[in-house]
Design a protein around this motif. Structure first.
Motif, PDB file in Angstrom:
ATOM      1  N   GLN A 106      -7.298   2.253  -2.979  1.00 27.16           N
ATOM      2  CA  GLN A 106      -6.456   2.597  -1.841  1.00 27.16           C
ATOM      3  C   GLN A 106      -6.260   4.110  -1.736  1.00 27.16           C
ATOM      4  OE1 GLN A 106      -2.933   0.229  -2.587  1.00 27.16           O
ATOM      5  NE2 GLN A 106      -3.738  -1.519  -1.430  1.00 27.16           N
ATOM      6  N   VAL A 107      -6.071   4.787  -2.868  1.00 27.56           N
ATOM      7  CA  VAL A 107      -5.897   6.242  -2.832  1.00 27.56           C
ATOM      8  C   VAL A 107      -7.158   6.922  -2.308  1.00 27.56           C
ATOM      9  CG1 VAL A 107      -5.588   8.304  -4.261  1.00 27.56           C
ATOM     10  CG2 VAL A 107      -4.131   6.308  -4.630  1.00 27.56           C
ATOM     11  N   PRO A 150       0.817  -1.215   0.000  1.00 27.43           N
ATOM     12  CA  PRO A 150       0.000   0.000   0.000  1.00 27.43           C
ATOM     13  C   PRO A 150       0.852   1.268   0.000  1.00 27.43           C
ATOM     14  CG  PRO A 150      -0.696  -1.506   1.755  1.00 27.43           C
ATOM     15  CD  PRO A 150       0.573  -2.062   1.181  1.00 27.43           C
ATOM     16  N   ARG A 179       6.577  -2.418   7.107  1.00 33.01           N
ATOM     17  CA  ARG A 179       6.429  -1.321   6.151  1.00 33.01           C
ATOM     18  C   ARG A 179       7.779  -0.992   5.497  1.00 33.01           C
ATOM     19  NH1 ARG A 179       2.616   2.688   4.030  1.00 33.01           N
ATOM     20  NH2 ARG A 179       3.933   4.380   3.291  1.00 33.01           N
ATOM     21  N   ASP A 213       0.252   5.237  -1.277  1.00 33.15           N
ATOM     22  CA  ASP A 213       0.575   6.414  -0.474  1.00 33.15           C
ATOM     23  C   ASP A 213       1.432   7.397  -1.278  1.00 33.15           C
ATOM     24  OD1 ASP A 213      -0.810   5.287   1.628  1.00 33.15           O
ATOM     25  OD2 ASP A 213       0.996   4.572   2.667  1.00 33.15           O
ATOM     26  N   LEU A 236      -0.750   9.103  -3.786  1.00 40.25           N
ATOM     27  CA  LEU A 236      -1.539  10.130  -3.109  1.00 40.25           C
ATOM     28  C   LEU A 236      -0.696  11.376  -2.840  1.00 40.25           C
ATOM     29  CD1 LEU A 236      -4.081  11.133  -1.731  1.00 40.25           C
ATOM     30  CD2 LEU A 236      -3.405   9.861   0.336  1.00 40.25           C
ATOM     31  N   ARG A 242     -10.740  14.236  -0.868  1.00 40.46           N
ATOM     32  CA  ARG A 242     -11.612  13.154  -1.324  1.00 40.46           C
ATOM     33  C   ARG A 242     -12.902  13.699  -1.943  1.00 40.46           C
ATOM     34  NH1 ARG A 242     -12.948  10.616   3.387  1.00 40.46           N
ATOM     35  NH2 ARG A 242     -10.855   9.732   3.469  1.00 40.46           N
ATOM     36  N   THR A 271      -1.447  15.020  -4.346  1.00 41.06           N
ATOM     37  CA  THR A 271      -1.525  16.211  -3.505  1.00 41.06           C
ATOM     38  C   THR A 271      -0.637  17.326  -4.059  1.00 41.06           C
ATOM     39  OG1 THR A 271      -1.970  14.814  -1.578  1.00 41.06           O
ATOM     40  CG2 THR A 271      -1.247  17.060  -1.145  1.00 41.06           C
ATOM     41  N   ALA A 328      -9.412   5.716  -0.324  1.00 43.69           N
ATOM     42  CA  ALA A 328      -9.575   5.445   1.104  1.00 43.69           C
ATOM     43  C   ALA A 328      -8.627   6.280   1.960  1.00 43.69           C
ATOM     44  CB  ALA A 328      -9.359   3.960   1.381  1.00 43.69           C
ATOM     45  N   ALA A 329      -7.444   6.567   1.444  1.00 41.24           N
ATOM     46  CA  ALA A 329      -6.424   7.262   2.236  1.00 41.24           C
ATOM     47  C   ALA A 329      -6.490   8.783   2.121  1.00 41.24           C
ATOM     48  CB  ALA A 329      -5.031   6.782   1.816  1.00 41.24           C
ATOM     49  N   ALA A 330      -7.182   9.297   1.119  1.00 40.03           N
ATOM     50  CA  ALA A 330      -7.228  10.750   0.908  1.00 40.03           C
ATOM     51  C   ALA A 330      -7.951  11.438   2.061  1.00 40.03           C
ATOM     52  CB  ALA A 330      -7.921  11.062  -0.414  1.00 40.03           C
ATOM     53  N   GLU A 331      -7.446  12.608   2.462  1.00 34.06           N
ATOM     54  CA  GLU A 331      -8.137  13.355   3.515  1.00 34.06           C
ATOM     55  C   GLU A 331      -9.458  13.892   2.965  1.00 34.06           C
ATOM     56  OE1 GLU A 331      -8.579  16.809   3.680  1.00 34.06           O
ATOM     57  OE2 GLU A 331      -7.569  17.326   1.813  1.00 34.06           O
TER      58      GLU A 331
END
Length: 320
Positions: free
Chosen positions: A75-76, A37, A297, A41, A44, A85, A48, A78-81
């Protein structure tokens, strides 16, 4: 049946019952998306950056070309603020049917959208665009024909004038027996992405080679069930070849790109914060579970930037 490699690959991968219309990529080869993942990130973080460069528009596009199973964009998203989003318009482009579990917010379509303001990313897309293969013979350049059932090859006629010009510029064959893959279809495909990019960036990620170091025998390869196999265009395996990203870059400039960067995945991801750094040892005592998560990670990030593996991918970034 004897066909050119381009026609045979098109039929095997995308024809009726073709490999990519019935198979999922994760079942046959490992990609950056499936490796960790952390790749999402990084995308993303890149998105940004593009958003800031564009002044945070009301609608920001993210287009995943060759989306496969839709994992990256899922995944992007789900992770975006939340503020980002809410402005995202996500499009997954792939010929295969929409996979189960992809959020409804993500549009799924078989072709590129007409206009993109934001980020278009093509991760291992160009390498699956079919192309012709030529060999230098004592009589000059000749196309290679392939038996679609066995993979056996024989010489055909000479390449078209436009293909010959491409070879002279991007992949000259200087000795008898040398082979090349003609990249014109990939150049056109990449130019079509830049044609649709109103403002923002387009990124192509693939195993690549430069004009001053092309492989003398080409790179045509097959994959099946995680293993390298002989490329037989019968629909039972993936058929791929590395990409002349420098030629694609020139095509992108011709389609309106105003800036171009060619780098490696290692360098690109490190600039986006993917370092593979191990967590500090004292974390193992203060937070053992957190240490193990951070260690896992780091291992995943290390795979993404390994110069002998995924980190060796070429990254072509162009903007308008």
């Amino acid at each position: 049946m004897w066909l050119t490699w381009r026609a045979a690959t098109e039929r095997a991968l995308y024809g009726e019952g073709g490999f990519y219309l019935r198979e999922r990529p994760s079942g046959h080869f490992r990609t950056s998306v499936s490796a960790s993942p952390a790749f999402a990130d990084a995308v993303l973080a890149l998105l940004t950056e593009v958003d800031a460069e564009l002044g945070s528009p009301g609608v920001l596009d993210l287009v995943d070309i060759g989306a496969g199973e839709g994992t990256l964009v899922t995944q992007v998203l789900a992770a975006a603020e939340p503020g980002l989003r809410d402005r995202l318009r996500i499009t997954a482009v792939d010929l295969c049917p929409r996979p189960e579990g992809v959020p409804e917010r993500i549009r799924w379509r078989p072709d590129l959208p007409a206009a993109v303001t934001g980020l278009a990313i093509a991760n291992e897309w160009l390498d699956n665009i079919p192309l012709d293969v030529v060999e230098q013979t004592p009589q000059g350049l000749r196309l290679l024909m392939v038996d679609v059932r066995t993979g056996e090859e024989r010489l055909g006629g000479p390449p078209a004038p436009a293909d010959r010009e491409w070879l002279e510029r991007w992949w000259p064959l200087l000795r008898v027996g040398a082979r090349a893959e003609i990249g014109c279809p990939r150049d056109r495909a990449w130019a079509s992405v830049l044609d649709r990019l109103v403002k923002g960036r387009a990124i192509a990620i693939d195993y690549a080679h430069p004009v001053d170091n092309r492989p003398p025998c080409g790179t045509l390869t097959g994959y099946r069930d995680g293993a390298v196999v002989t490329p037989v265009p019968d629909g039972t395996c993936d058929i791929t070849a590395h990409v002349a990203l420098d030629a694609c870059a020139e095509a992108g400039r011709g389609a309106g790109a105003i800036s171009t960067t060619l780098s490696t995945q290692r360098d690109a991801l490190k600039a986006l914060g993917i370092t593979g750094a191990r967590p500090p040892a004292d974390l193992a005592h203060a937070d053992p579970r957190g240490y193990l998560r951070a260690l896992a990670r780091a291992s995943e990030e290390g795979e993404l930037i390994d110069p002998s593996g995924l980190g060796g991918f070429g990254w072509l970034s162009q903007s308008r």
